[in-house]
Design a protein around this motif. Structure first.
Motif, mmCIF file in Angstrom:
data_model
loop_
_atom_site.group_PDB
_atom_site.id
_atom_site.type_symbol
_atom_site.label_atom_id
_atom_site.label_comp_id
_atom_site.label_asym_id
_atom_site.label_seq_id
_atom_site.Cartn_x
_atom_site.Cartn_y
_atom_site.Cartn_z
ATOM 1 N N ARG A 2 1.872 14.673 -15.489
ATOM 2 C CA ARG A 2 3.060 13.914 -15.137
ATOM 3 C C ARG A 2 2.624 12.727 -14.291
ATOM 4 O O ARG A 2 1.526 12.711 -13.743
ATOM 5 N N VAL A 3 3.501 11.742 -14.181
ATOM 6 C CA VAL A 3 3.153 10.515 -13.489
ATOM 7 C C VAL A 3 4.051 10.352 -12.273
ATOM 8 O O VAL A 3 5.263 10.468 -12.367
ATOM 9 N N GLY A 4 3.423 10.111 -11.129
ATOM 10 C CA GLY A 4 4.167 9.804 -9.922
ATOM 11 C C GLY A 4 3.940 8.355 -9.559
ATOM 12 O O GLY A 4 3.202 7.637 -10.226
ATOM 13 N N SER A 5 4.566 7.908 -8.478
ATOM 14 C CA SER A 5 4.346 6.547 -8.034
ATOM 15 C C SER A 5 4.056 6.545 -6.548
ATOM 16 O O SER A 5 4.480 7.434 -5.813
ATOM 17 N N SER A 6 3.310 5.552 -6.120
ATOM 18 C CA SER A 6 2.930 5.427 -4.724
ATOM 19 C C SER A 6 2.775 3.948 -4.412
ATOM 20 O O SER A 6 2.662 3.118 -5.320
ATOM 21 N N PHE A 7 2.750 3.640 -3.139
ATOM 22 C CA PHE A 7 2.574 2.258 -2.717
ATOM 23 C C PHE A 7 1.218 2.105 -2.034
ATOM 24 O O PHE A 7 0.803 2.946 -1.235
ATOM 25 N N LEU A 8 0.520 1.014 -2.358
ATOM 26 C CA LEU A 8 -0.737 0.692 -1.703
ATOM 27 C C LEU A 8 -0.460 0.030 -0.356
ATOM 28 O O LEU A 8 0.691 -0.295 -0.043
ATOM 29 N N GLU A 9 -1.511 -0.192 0.450
ATOM 30 C CA GLU A 9 -1.348 -0.868 1.733
ATOM 31 C C GLU A 9 -0.787 -2.274 1.557
ATOM 32 O O GLU A 9 -0.088 -2.790 2.417
ATOM 33 N N SER A 10 -1.131 -2.896 0.421
ATOM 34 C CA SER A 10 -0.656 -4.254 0.153
ATOM 35 C C SER A 10 0.814 -4.287 -0.249
ATOM 36 O O SER A 10 1.399 -5.352 -0.391
ATOM 37 N N GLY A 11 1.410 -3.101 -0.452
ATOM 38 C CA GLY A 11 2.825 -3.047 -0.839
ATOM 39 C C GLY A 11 3.038 -2.965 -2.333
ATOM 40 O O GLY A 11 4.174 -2.895 -2.811
ATOM 41 N N LYS A 12 1.953 -2.943 -3.101
ATOM 42 C CA LYS A 12 2.070 -2.876 -4.554
ATOM 43 C C LYS A 12 2.332 -1.438 -4.999
ATOM 44 O O LYS A 12 1.716 -0.497 -4.491
ATOM 45 N N LYS A 13 3.263 -1.267 -5.947
ATOM 46 C CA LYS A 13 3.593 0.057 -6.469
ATOM 47 C C LYS A 13 2.625 0.386 -7.608
ATOM 48 O O LYS A 13 2.410 -0.437 -8.502
ATOM 49 N N VAL A 14 2.035 1.588 -7.575
ATOM 50 C CA VAL A 14 1.079 2.006 -8.603
ATOM 51 C C VAL A 14 1.459 3.380 -9.133
ATOM 52 O O VAL A 14 2.166 4.145 -8.472
ATOM 53 N N ARG A 15 0.973 3.693 -10.333
ATOM 54 C CA ARG A 15 1.188 5.020 -10.917
ATOM 55 C C ARG A 15 0.085 5.962 -10.447
ATOM 56 O O ARG A 15 -1.074 5.562 -10.345
ATOM 57 N N VAL A 16 0.448 7.216 -10.211
ATOM 58 C CA VAL A 16 -0.490 8.197 -9.672
ATOM 59 C C VAL A 16 -0.435 9.461 -10.532
ATOM 60 O O VAL A 16 0.638 9.906 -10.930
ATOM 61 N N CYS A 17 -1.615 10.051 -10.800
ATOM 62 C CA CYS A 17 -1.716 11.327 -11.511
ATOM 63 C C CYS A 17 -1.228 12.438 -10.593
ATOM 64 O O CYS A 17 -1.644 12.530 -9.448
ATOM 65 N N LYS A 18 -0.352 13.308 -11.093
ATOM 66 C CA LYS A 18 0.198 14.393 -10.284
ATOM 67 C C LYS A 18 -0.804 15.542 -10.114
ATOM 68 O O LYS A 18 -0.661 16.350 -9.218
ATOM 69 N N LYS A 19 -1.831 15.614 -10.974
ATOM 70 C CA LYS A 19 -2.798 16.710 -10.888
ATOM 71 C C LYS A 19 -3.945 16.399 -9.937
ATOM 72 O O LYS A 19 -4.333 17.234 -9.126
ATOM 73 N N CYS A 20 -4.513 15.184 -10.031
ATOM 74 C CA CYS A 20 -5.678 14.863 -9.204
ATOM 75 C C CYS A 20 -5.376 13.823 -8.130
ATOM 76 O O CYS A 20 -6.263 13.469 -7.363
ATOM 77 N N ASN A 21 -4.152 13.323 -8.078
ATOM 78 C CA ASN A 21 -3.716 12.328 -7.080
ATOM 79 C C ASN A 21 -4.538 11.041 -7.089
ATOM 80 O O ASN A 21 -4.658 10.374 -6.085
ATOM 81 N N GLU A 22 -5.110 10.693 -8.241
ATOM 82 C CA GLU A 22 -5.847 9.448 -8.377
ATOM 83 C C GLU A 22 -4.922 8.366 -8.918
ATOM 84 O O GLU A 22 -3.995 8.643 -9.672
ATOM 85 N N ILE A 23 -5.221 7.119 -8.585
ATOM 86 C CA ILE A 23 -4.429 5.989 -9.083
ATOM 87 C C ILE A 23 -4.783 5.764 -10.544
ATOM 88 O O ILE A 23 -5.961 5.736 -10.920
ATOM 89 N N ILE A 24 -3.754 5.622 -11.383
ATOM 90 C CA ILE A 24 -3.963 5.493 -12.831
ATOM 91 C C ILE A 24 -4.261 4.066 -13.226
ATOM 92 O O ILE A 24 -5.192 3.786 -13.963
ATOM 93 N N ASP A 25 -3.448 3.121 -12.731
ATOM 94 C CA ASP A 25 -3.643 1.721 -13.147
ATOM 95 C C ASP A 25 -4.143 0.890 -11.960
ATOM 96 O O ASP A 25 -3.441 0.691 -11.002
ATOM 97 N N ARG A 26 -5.355 0.422 -12.080
ATOM 98 C CA ARG A 26 -5.917 -0.469 -11.068
ATOM 99 C C ARG A 26 -5.836 -1.883 -11.613
ATOM 100 O O ARG A 26 -6.481 -2.200 -12.610
ATOM 101 N N ALA A 27 -5.033 -2.714 -10.947
ATOM 102 C CA ALA A 27 -4.887 -4.091 -11.432
ATOM 103 C C ALA A 27 -4.950 -5.078 -10.288
ATOM 104 O O ALA A 27 -4.965 -4.745 -9.158
#
Length: 107
Positions: free
Chosen positions: A82-107
């Motif tokens: 499943r996909v969660g969302s989180s905010f980086l320090e810069s304020g950008k919203k990113v998608r996060v893996c619910k199993k390993c808590n890694e950021i999915i899209d690095r842009a």
């Protein structure tokens, strides 16, 4: 449909006749909550010759399936998740893996 899956994401089909198959998202149809996945839900189209397609005959192509029938495959852990969302320090919203808590899209 929220932005949990995007074009060019790797997804796994979780139900239906193509259950277990993986492929890349070729296009999204947000108005109908559908996606077209590479190599999944293949249908036969009878084509007549035209300028664009000079060779007539029966052609196989992908048809749309409901977005709820696919799960994103995490690039880091390789699991359908499943996909969660989180905010980086810069304020950008990113998608996060619910199993390993890694950021999915690095842009």
């Amino acid at each position: 449909m929220s932005v949990r899956i995007k074009k060019n994401d790797r997804v796994r089909v979780i139900s239906g006749k193509d259950k277990g198959k993986e492929g890349k998202i070729l296009r999204r149809i947000p108005a109908r909550d559908m996606v077209v996945v590479e190599g999944v839900n293949m249908v036969s189209r009878h084509m007549r010759p035209s300028q664009k397609n000079p060779q007539a005959g029966i052609h196989k192509q992908e048809a749309p399936i409901y977005a709820a029938k696919v799960m994103l495959v995490c690039p880091q852990c390789g699991a359908a998740t499943r996909v969660g969302s989180s905010f980086l320090e810069s304020g950008k919203k990113v998608r996060v893996c619910k199993k390993c808590n890694e950021i999915i899209d690095r842009a």
